[in-house]
Design an enzyme around this catalytic site. Structure first.
Site, mmCIF file in Angstrom:
data_model
loop_
_atom_site.group_PDB
_atom_site.id
_atom_site.type_symbol
_atom_site.label_atom_id
_atom_site.label_comp_id
_atom_site.label_asym_id
_atom_site.label_seq_id
_atom_site.Cartn_x
_atom_site.Cartn_y
_atom_site.Cartn_z
ATOM 1 N N PRO A 213 0.842 -1.204 0.000
ATOM 2 C CG PRO A 213 0.007 -1.069 2.167
ATOM 3 C CD PRO A 213 0.873 -1.893 1.284
ATOM 4 N NE ARG B 64 -6.249 3.321 -14.061
ATOM 5 C CZ ARG B 64 -5.681 2.494 -13.199
ATOM 6 N NH1 ARG B 64 -5.870 2.648 -11.904
ATOM 7 N NH2 ARG B 64 -4.931 1.499 -13.625
ATOM 8 C CG HIS C 265 -2.962 4.357 -4.959
ATOM 9 N ND1 HIS C 265 -3.561 4.621 -6.153
ATOM 10 C CD2 HIS C 265 -2.416 3.117 -5.088
ATOM 11 C CE1 HIS C 265 -3.394 3.601 -6.968
ATOM 12 N NE2 HIS C 265 -2.697 2.669 -6.349
HETATM 13 N N1 LIG Z 1 1.040 2.547 -6.814
HETATM 14 C C1 LIG Z 1 0.411 2.008 -7.838
HETATM 15 O O1 LIG Z 1 -0.453 2.639 -8.476
HETATM 16 C C2 LIG Z 1 0.761 0.599 -8.248
HETATM 17 C C3 LIG Z 1 0.353 0.080 -9.488
HETATM 18 C C4 LIG Z 1 0.745 -1.204 -9.828
HETATM 19 C C5 LIG Z 1 1.505 -1.969 -8.933
HETATM 20 N N2 LIG Z 1 1.829 -1.427 -7.738
HETATM 21 C C6 LIG Z 1 2.581 -2.174 -6.730
HETATM 22 O O2 LIG Z 1 3.905 -2.385 -7.142
HETATM 23 C C7 LIG Z 1 4.411 -3.534 -6.466
HETATM 24 C C8 LIG Z 1 5.103 -4.434 -7.441
HETATM 25 O O3 LIG Z 1 4.136 -4.906 -8.367
HETATM 26 P P1 LIG Z 1 4.593 -5.743 -9.625
HETATM 27 O O4 LIG Z 1 3.387 -6.048 -10.419
HETATM 28 O O5 LIG Z 1 5.745 -5.045 -10.296
HETATM 29 O O6 LIG Z 1 5.098 -7.064 -8.877
HETATM 30 P P2 LIG Z 1 6.167 -8.145 -9.380
HETATM 31 O O7 LIG Z 1 5.941 -9.356 -8.540
HETATM 32 O O8 LIG Z 1 6.106 -8.258 -10.890
HETATM 33 O O9 LIG Z 1 7.564 -7.489 -9.039
HETATM 34 C C9 LIG Z 1 8.062 -7.397 -7.738
HETATM 35 C C10 LIG Z 1 9.592 -7.366 -7.799
HETATM 36 O O10 LIG Z 1 10.097 -7.141 -6.498
HETATM 37 C C11 LIG Z 1 11.269 -7.949 -6.341
HETATM 38 N N3 LIG Z 1 11.546 -8.170 -4.907
HETATM 39 C C12 LIG Z 1 10.891 -9.004 -4.065
HETATM 40 N N4 LIG Z 1 11.470 -8.952 -2.852
HETATM 41 C C13 LIG Z 1 12.484 -8.074 -2.917
HETATM 42 C C14 LIG Z 1 13.459 -7.608 -1.994
HETATM 43 N N5 LIG Z 1 13.486 -8.037 -0.723
HETATM 44 N N6 LIG Z 1 14.364 -6.691 -2.407
HETATM 45 C C15 LIG Z 1 14.337 -6.250 -3.687
HETATM 46 N N7 LIG Z 1 13.454 -6.663 -4.612
HETATM 47 C C16 LIG Z 1 12.528 -7.558 -4.220
HETATM 48 C C17 LIG Z 1 10.898 -9.239 -7.066
HETATM 49 O O11 LIG Z 1 12.054 -9.965 -7.412
HETATM 50 C C18 LIG Z 1 10.176 -8.682 -8.307
HETATM 51 O O12 LIG Z 1 11.083 -8.393 -9.341
HETATM 52 C C19 LIG Z 1 3.228 -4.171 -5.746
HETATM 53 O O13 LIG Z 1 3.269 -3.774 -4.399
HETATM 54 C C20 LIG Z 1 2.039 -3.558 -6.454
HETATM 55 O O14 LIG Z 1 0.899 -3.519 -5.629
HETATM 56 C C21 LIG Z 1 1.507 -0.156 -7.405
#
Ligand SMILES: NC(=O)c1ccc[n+]([C@@H]2O[C@H](COP(=O)([O-])OP(=O)(O)OC[C@H]3O[C@@H](n4cnc5c(N)ncnc54)[C@H](O)[C@@H]3O)[C@@H](O)[C@H]2O)c1
Length: 229
Positions: free
Chosen positions: A30, A60, A84
């Protein structure tokens, strides 16, 4: 939340060890909670820690309003602020198309009052991530563009006004939590946080949104380094 708080803490530790002088832009969810965690853990000044916040939600909103009003969304000025997430709100009271308020613009465009789909538009903005996740598993293109836009403002020092998640220090009577309100973004990060005018109902909604965030913050506070809060 707990898992990502842990990850955020370890990432911030590495950044601190590298003596980074950059700006932290938090995107992981979050996002308002993790921006706060990043701020407290890093000890960086508040202008240098921002969350992507409601930049995507705002894009959006402008897009959907543009569709409805049959006008280029770049001519629509409107913000989604607050968390958000589910408690975010649309600031309808100051929304306009190039200085013309929405109701007047609808009249000019020949639309009737009963055709006003603002609450549907708000719901679509608020729930669009759920729909995208349901259909394709994750959201990435929209947030990619939003992050690129924020980074561009910082790198080019363009000082655009975007609703990023920032630490509040008394704006709207709210303290010590991160949520999105418009801020001037440049090479120093969130150069200035702008307390845009809200009507009474919007103020109440923002307070409700802050309450939701505070509930979660209270839950994770024990996980932060003692003495940093
Ligand atoms: N703010 C927004 O509007 C928004 C929009 C989309 C996604 N997100 C958020 O972004 C985040 C990532 O989403 P995603 O779809 O890219 O996920 P994803 O699973 O594709 O990518 C996550 C990445 O984090 C890496 N990771 C995991 N543990 C780690 C650590 N300890 N140290 C460093 N790297 C680490 C993983 O290897 C992976 O590459 C989620 O929390 C998601 O909710 C936010």
């Amino acid at each position: 939340m707990h898992k990502n708080t842990k990850i955020m803490k370890s990432v911030i530790q590495n950044i601190k060890e590298a003596e980074c002088e950059g700006i932290l832009l938090v995107v992981s969810n979050p996002v308002d909670i993790l921006t706060y965690v990043a701020l407290k853990e890093s000890g960086f000044p508040q202008n240098r820690v921002i969350g992507s916040g409601t930049v995507l939600d705002t894009a959006r909103l402008k897009y959907l309003l543009g569709q409805h009003l049959k006008v280029d969304s770049r001519s629509v000025h409107a913000f989604i602020i607050g968390e958000h997430g589910d408690s975010e709100l649309a600031v309808w009271s100051s929304a306009n198309v190039s200085g013309i308020d929405l109701e007047h613009f609808e009249e000019i465009r020949g639309m009737k009052e009963e055709e006003r789909p603002w609450s549907d538009i708000y719901r679509e903005v608020r729930d669009s991530a759920y729909e995208i996740i349901e259909r394709k598993g994750a959201t990435y293109y929209g947030i990619g563009i939003a992050v690129a836009r924020i980074a561009e403002c910082i790198v080019r020092d363009s000082r655009a006004v975007l609703p990023v998640s920032v630490l509040l220090s008394g704006e709207y009577g709210l303290y010590d939590l991160c949520l999105s309100i418009p801020a001037v973004l440049g090479q120093n990060g969130a150069e200035q946080v702008l307390e845009i005018e809200l009507d009474d109902s919007e103020k109440m909604q923002l307070e409700e949104s802050a309450k939701e965030i505070n509930k979660v913050l209270a839950e994770i506070m024990g996980q932060l380094i003692p003495g940093t809060l």
